[in-house]
Every structure is written in structure tokens, then in C-alpha cells.
Design an enzyme around this catalytic site. Sequence first.
Site, PDB file in Angstrom:
ATOM      1  N   ASN A 126      12.414 -10.972  -3.530  1.00  0.00           N
ATOM      2  CA  ASN A 126      12.823 -10.253  -2.343  1.00  0.00           C
ATOM      3  C   ASN A 126      14.119  -9.503  -2.629  1.00  0.00           C
ATOM      4  O   ASN A 126      15.128 -10.103  -2.993  1.00  0.00           O
ATOM      5  CB  ASN A 126      13.026 -11.271  -1.214  1.00  0.00           C
ATOM      6  CG  ASN A 126      13.429 -10.641   0.094  1.00  0.00           C
ATOM      7  OD1 ASN A 126      13.019  -9.534   0.428  1.00  0.00           O
ATOM      8  ND2 ASN A 126      14.253 -11.362   0.847  1.00  0.00           N
ATOM      9  N   ASP A 149       8.042   0.677   1.862  1.00  0.00           N
ATOM     10  CA  ASP A 149       7.071   0.566   2.946  1.00  0.00           C
ATOM     11  C   ASP A 149       7.706   1.070   4.237  1.00  0.00           C
ATOM     12  O   ASP A 149       8.751   0.565   4.658  1.00  0.00           O
ATOM     13  CB  ASP A 149       6.659  -0.897   3.101  1.00  0.00           C
ATOM     14  CG  ASP A 149       5.413  -1.058   3.970  1.00  0.00           C
ATOM     15  OD1 ASP A 149       5.277  -0.303   4.961  1.00  0.00           O
ATOM     16  OD2 ASP A 149       4.585  -1.941   3.661  1.00  0.00           O
ATOM     17  N   LYS A 153       4.858   1.484  12.537  1.00  0.00           N
ATOM     18  CA  LYS A 153       4.662   1.032  13.912  1.00  0.00           C
ATOM     19  C   LYS A 153       5.975   0.477  14.466  1.00  0.00           C
ATOM     20  O   LYS A 153       6.679  -0.270  13.780  1.00  0.00           O
ATOM     21  CB  LYS A 153       3.567  -0.031  13.975  1.00  0.00           C
ATOM     22  CG  LYS A 153       2.181   0.497  13.623  1.00  0.00           C
ATOM     23  CD  LYS A 153       1.122  -0.584  13.753  1.00  0.00           C
ATOM     24  CE  LYS A 153      -0.257  -0.034  13.406  1.00  0.00           C
ATOM     25  NZ  LYS A 153      -1.307  -1.075  13.490  1.00  0.00           N
ATOM     26  N   THR A 221       4.988   9.837  -8.486  1.00  0.00           N
ATOM     27  CA  THR A 221       4.177   8.623  -8.489  1.00  0.00           C
ATOM     28  C   THR A 221       2.987   8.780  -7.543  1.00  0.00           C
ATOM     29  O   THR A 221       2.873   9.748  -6.797  1.00  0.00           O
ATOM     30  CB  THR A 221       5.007   7.413  -8.047  1.00  0.00           C
ATOM     31  OG1 THR A 221       5.412   7.605  -6.672  1.00  0.00           O
ATOM     32  CG2 THR A 221       6.251   7.251  -8.914  1.00  0.00           C
ATOM     33  N   PHE A 223       2.491   7.148  -4.860  1.00  0.00           N
ATOM     34  CA  PHE A 223       2.976   7.153  -3.479  1.00  0.00           C
ATOM     35  C   PHE A 223       3.389   8.557  -3.056  1.00  0.00           C
ATOM     36  O   PHE A 223       3.094   8.997  -1.947  1.00  0.00           O
ATOM     37  CB  PHE A 223       4.151   6.190  -3.329  1.00  0.00           C
ATOM     38  CG  PHE A 223       3.751   4.757  -3.244  1.00  0.00           C
ATOM     39  CD1 PHE A 223       3.212   4.234  -2.070  1.00  0.00           C
ATOM     40  CD2 PHE A 223       3.910   3.915  -4.330  1.00  0.00           C
ATOM     41  CE1 PHE A 223       2.838   2.905  -1.984  1.00  0.00           C
ATOM     42  CE2 PHE A 223       3.537   2.583  -4.262  1.00  0.00           C
ATOM     43  CZ  PHE A 223       3.000   2.068  -3.087  1.00  0.00           C
TER      44      PHE A 223
END
Length: 245
Positions: A126, A149, A153, A221, A223
Site C-alpha cells: 500500500n 485509479d 463514483k 502506457t 492506461f
Amino acid sequence: MSQPPDAPRAFRDAPVSFVRRSGRMSDAQERAFAQLAPRYLLDVPRDAAATSVHPDARLDPAAEYGRTAPLVVEVGSGQGQAIVHAASTRPDDDFLAVEVYLAGLARTMLEADRAGAGNLRLVEANAPEVLGHLLPEASVRELWVFFPDPWHKSRHRKRRLVKPGFGALAARALEDGGMLRLATDWEDYALQMRDVLDAEPAFERAFRGEWAPRFDGRVVTAFERKGAAAGRVIRDLAYRRRDRP
């Protein structure tokens, strides 16, 4: 790596910016872990979870890399395209990839081995715990956060990595004058990143205008291609760590 004396706690105290996915690794990725993890993957003492870092754990970069060199850390390294390219083209610097997804770690190790990137290490952990205590204070020359990320939402935004408190963690790890570089394809997250870091007194903008120019050390990349294909604008940010008093 120093070893902690105490047993791990049962639970984390705060939400993390990821959800562990249990997708099966390919045979090649399984072999990568078996063969390459001893060379590339840091053995981190754990605390509350499989991706936690015990509060007493400390990394000694000079001992791990066998030299003293500028350290570049990428948070959320994904499949490793950016950091493997950088490590293989910047042999005088050391690199650390921070990632939690096993398939991404395996792919990164495979690519690093093919590229002969002996100056790269990986940690399955993490990121806030890596920045907050695993890395020595002021040990990082560059910190990269590319396409984290977005948790787009509203009810999930508390899980975003770059939120109030992140600036202090990044500032702790960075050396004076060190660079924090970020990129995202989600406009509202880019705005949040900028607000968070503009409010952190340990940083100053390293760009003029609304956004930083694209960092030329950031390779394209999957992404980024996905975001661009969806019509989203890629926005970069760059901040310089102010000198400590």
C-alpha cells in the site's frame, strides 16, 4: 530490511486506494514470481493485511541496491512499462515500483529481466505506508503517480490516493528539490490533485499555467491509450519539494 518485533494487527485503520483482484496469472507470470521475485521483489514485513507494511519496517536503499544513487519511485506501476523503460535507460539512477496487483508485478519483473534492469526493485504494498515509513525520509529524488485509479463514483472518492494528507506523505519521502510528477485522464481527479498539492506548503508548482507539459520521461502506457481512445484529455502536474527549514 529491518524486521519488526510485534505481531501484525488484524485490520487496517483507513480505506485503501485499491481492491485486490484475484485474476489468475499466466504460466509465464507464475514462473516469473518463482524465478525473479528473489532478485526484484522486496521482502516486506507486514502489519494488518497482505499489502500492508509494518510500522517498524525500514528500507535501506544503499544496502538494497548496493550503491548510493538517486532514487525514483513510481506508485501504481501497473504493467511496468514506464518504470522498466526508465530503469533500462537511466542506469545511474535506482528505481522502485510500488504495486499491489500480482499480475502487474510479474509482468514488470519479466520485462525488467529482459531489459537487464538491475537497478529496479518492486514492492507489493500500500503506497501510503511505503511513503509514510518504509522509505527513509528525504530519500527519493522523483516520485511518480501516473493514472491512479480515479474512483470516479462520488461514494468511492474517499479511496482516491491523492487526497488531503497525501501531500505530506509525498513531501516526507522526497528530498529537498525533489520532483512529484502526476498524470491522469480524469478531469475532476486532475483538479483534485492540483487542489491538494497547491494546499501543501511543502510543495511549489513546477509549471506555469493550468497544467504541466507532458513529462518526457513518461512512456505511453495502456492506461493512457485507453483514456485517449475514450476522448479524455491527459493532464500532467509537476511539483517541487521545497527545502526543509
